[in-house]
Design an enzyme around this catalytic site. Structure first.
Site, PDB file in Angstrom:
ATOM      1  N   ASP A   9      -1.930 -21.811   8.360  1.00  0.00           N
ATOM      2  CA  ASP A   9      -1.260 -21.908   9.648  1.00  0.00           C
ATOM      3  C   ASP A   9      -1.492 -23.347  10.133  1.00  0.00           C
ATOM      4  O   ASP A   9      -2.421 -24.019   9.672  1.00  0.00           O
ATOM      5  CB  ASP A   9      -1.888 -20.893  10.613  1.00  0.00           C
ATOM      6  CG  ASP A   9      -1.391 -21.074  12.027  1.00  0.00           C
ATOM      7  OD1 ASP A   9      -0.170 -21.041  12.230  1.00  0.00           O
ATOM      8  OD2 ASP A   9      -2.228 -21.265  12.928  1.00  0.00           O
ATOM      9  N   ASP A  11      -0.988 -24.858  13.873  1.00  0.00           N
ATOM     10  CA  ASP A  11      -1.631 -25.034  15.184  1.00  0.00           C
ATOM     11  C   ASP A  11      -2.943 -24.242  15.236  1.00  0.00           C
ATOM     12  O   ASP A  11      -2.916 -23.012  15.188  1.00  0.00           O
ATOM     13  CB  ASP A  11      -0.709 -24.516  16.300  1.00  0.00           C
ATOM     14  CG  ASP A  11       0.660 -25.195  16.310  1.00  0.00           C
ATOM     15  OD1 ASP A  11       0.706 -26.420  16.141  1.00  0.00           O
ATOM     16  OD2 ASP A  11       1.667 -24.489  16.498  1.00  0.00           O
TER      17      ASP A  11
HETATM   18  C1  BG6 Z   1       2.526 -21.283  16.819  1.00  0.00           C
HETATM   19  C2  BG6 Z   1       1.636 -21.329  18.027  1.00  0.00           C
HETATM   20  O1  BG6 Z   1       1.975 -22.025  15.794  1.00  0.00           O
HETATM   21  O2  BG6 Z   1       3.821 -21.799  17.138  1.00  0.00           O
HETATM   22  C3  BG6 Z   1       2.281 -20.584  19.182  1.00  0.00           C
HETATM   23  O3  BG6 Z   1       0.388 -20.730  17.720  1.00  0.00           O
HETATM   24  C4  BG6 Z   1       3.677 -21.159  19.453  1.00  0.00           C
HETATM   25  O4  BG6 Z   1       1.473 -20.701  20.319  1.00  0.00           O
HETATM   26  C5  BG6 Z   1       4.503 -21.092  18.177  1.00  0.00           C
HETATM   27  O5  BG6 Z   1       4.316 -20.433  20.473  1.00  0.00           O
HETATM   28  C6  BG6 Z   1       5.913 -21.664  18.332  1.00  0.00           C
HETATM   29  O6  BG6 Z   1       5.848 -23.056  18.494  1.00  0.00           O
HETATM   30  P1  BG6 Z   1       7.057 -23.986  18.899  1.00  0.00           P
HETATM   31  O7  BG6 Z   1       6.535 -25.366  18.613  1.00  0.00           O
HETATM   32  O8  BG6 Z   1       8.220 -23.621  18.049  1.00  0.00           O
HETATM   33  O9  BG6 Z   1       7.317 -23.759  20.341  1.00  0.00           O
HETATM   34 MG    MG Z   2      -2.376 -20.950  14.928  1.00  0.00          MG
END
Ligand code: BG6
Ligand code: MG
Length: 215
Positions: A9, A11
Site C-alpha cells: 500500500d 499512503d
Molecule cells: C488511500 C488513503 O491510500 O487513498 C485514503 O489511505 C484515501 O485515505 C484514498 O481516501 C484515496 O486517495 P485519493 O488520493 O484518490 O483521494
Molecule cells: Mg494506507
C-alpha cells in the site's frame, strides 16, 4: 506457497502521505462545521476518496446532495494536491527502500496497491516513479478496499497468483482486502493490532525480509 511478490500500500506504508490526507479532510470538516478527529480518520484509511467523504459526513448536521459531495471531494483533493507539492523522497518511511532493495535481490516482484488516484504523482515526487514492477491504483479500479480488486489487479500485473503475493497494509480495510483476495497480509502502523494478519509490526522495516518472506 512461497511469496513471489510483495504488494505495498502507498499512503502510510511506503510514505507519510496518510497524514496529508488527514489534514486535508480536517480542513474540509472545519470549513463545513463538521466534527472530525484522528479517531474518525482511522476509518478513512485505505478507502476511496468518496468513501472517506461519507465517513466525514456521518457527523454533518444536514444532508448533502450528490453535487455538493462531488464538490467537497474535489476541494479536499485540491488541498491534498497542494500539500503534495512539498513531498520529497524524505517522506519515505525509514528502512522501506532498503527492505524493498533486499526483496529485489531475492527476485521478489514489487507492486503498489493503493486506492489513491494520486499514486502516480506521489511516486514521482518521492523518487519511485519507475521503481515498481507494477502499479495498481485508484485509477484502475472501481471498488474500494475491503474489496480485493486493487490487489488482484496488482497481482495480475505482476503475472502472479494471489496466493503467491503478500500485501503490506496500514489500514484495517486493506488487511481485509488482502485476505478477501486470498493473499498473505502484513499489518503495519494503524493496523498493527489487527489479529487477522499473520504478520504484524510497527512498520515494514521492523520485521526482517527473511521473516516477511516466510509468512
Ligand atoms: C488511500 C488513503 O491510500 O487513498 C485514503 O489511505 C484515501 O485515505 C484514498 O481516501 C484515496 O486517495 P485519493 O488520493 O484518490 O483521494
Ligand atoms: Mg494506507
Amino acid at each position: 506457497m512461497a511469496v513471489k511478490g510483495v504488494i505495498l500500500d502507498l499512503d502510510g506504508v511506503i510514505c507519510t502521505t496518510d497524514e496529508y490526507h488527514y489534514h486535508a479532510w480536517k480542513k474540509i470538516a472545519d470549513e463545513e462545521g463538521i466534527y472530525f478527529d484522528k479517531e474518525i480518520n482511522e476509518r478513512c484509511r485505505g478507502v476511496s476518496r468518496m468513501a472517506s467523504l461519507e465517513v466525514i459526513l456521518e457527523r454533518a448536521e444536514r444532508s448533502y446532495s450528490d453535487d455538493e459531495k462531488a464538490k467537497l471531494a474535489e476541494r479536499k483533493n485540491n488541498y491534498y494536491k497542494e500539500s503534495l507539492k512539498e513531498l520529497t523522497p524524505d517522506a519515505i518511511f525509514p528502512g522501506v527502500k532498503e527492505h524493498m532493495e533486499e526483496m529485489r535481490r531475492r527476485n521478489i516482484k514489487l507492486a503498489v496497491g493503493s486506492a489513491s488516484k494520486n499514486t502516480p504523482t506521489i511516486l514521482e515526487q518521492i523518487g519511485l516513479g519507475d521503481y515498481f514492477d507494477a502499479v495498481a491504483d485508484g485509477n484502475a479500479v472501481t471498488k474500494s478496499k475491503p474489496d480485493p480488486e486493487v490487489f488482484l489487479v496488482a497481482a495480475q500485473r505482476l503475472g502472479l497468483k494471489p496466493e503467491e503475493c503478500l500485501v503490506v497494509e496500514d489500514a484495517v480495510a486493506g488487511v481485509e482486502a488482502a485476505l478477501n483476495g486470498n493473499m498473505k497480509a502484513m499489518a503495519v502502523g494503524s493496523a498493527a493490532n489487527d489479529q487477522r494478519a499473520p504478520l504484524r509490526a510497527k512498520d515494514l522495516a521492523s520485521i526482517s525480509v527473511d521473516k516477511i518472506l516466510a509468512a
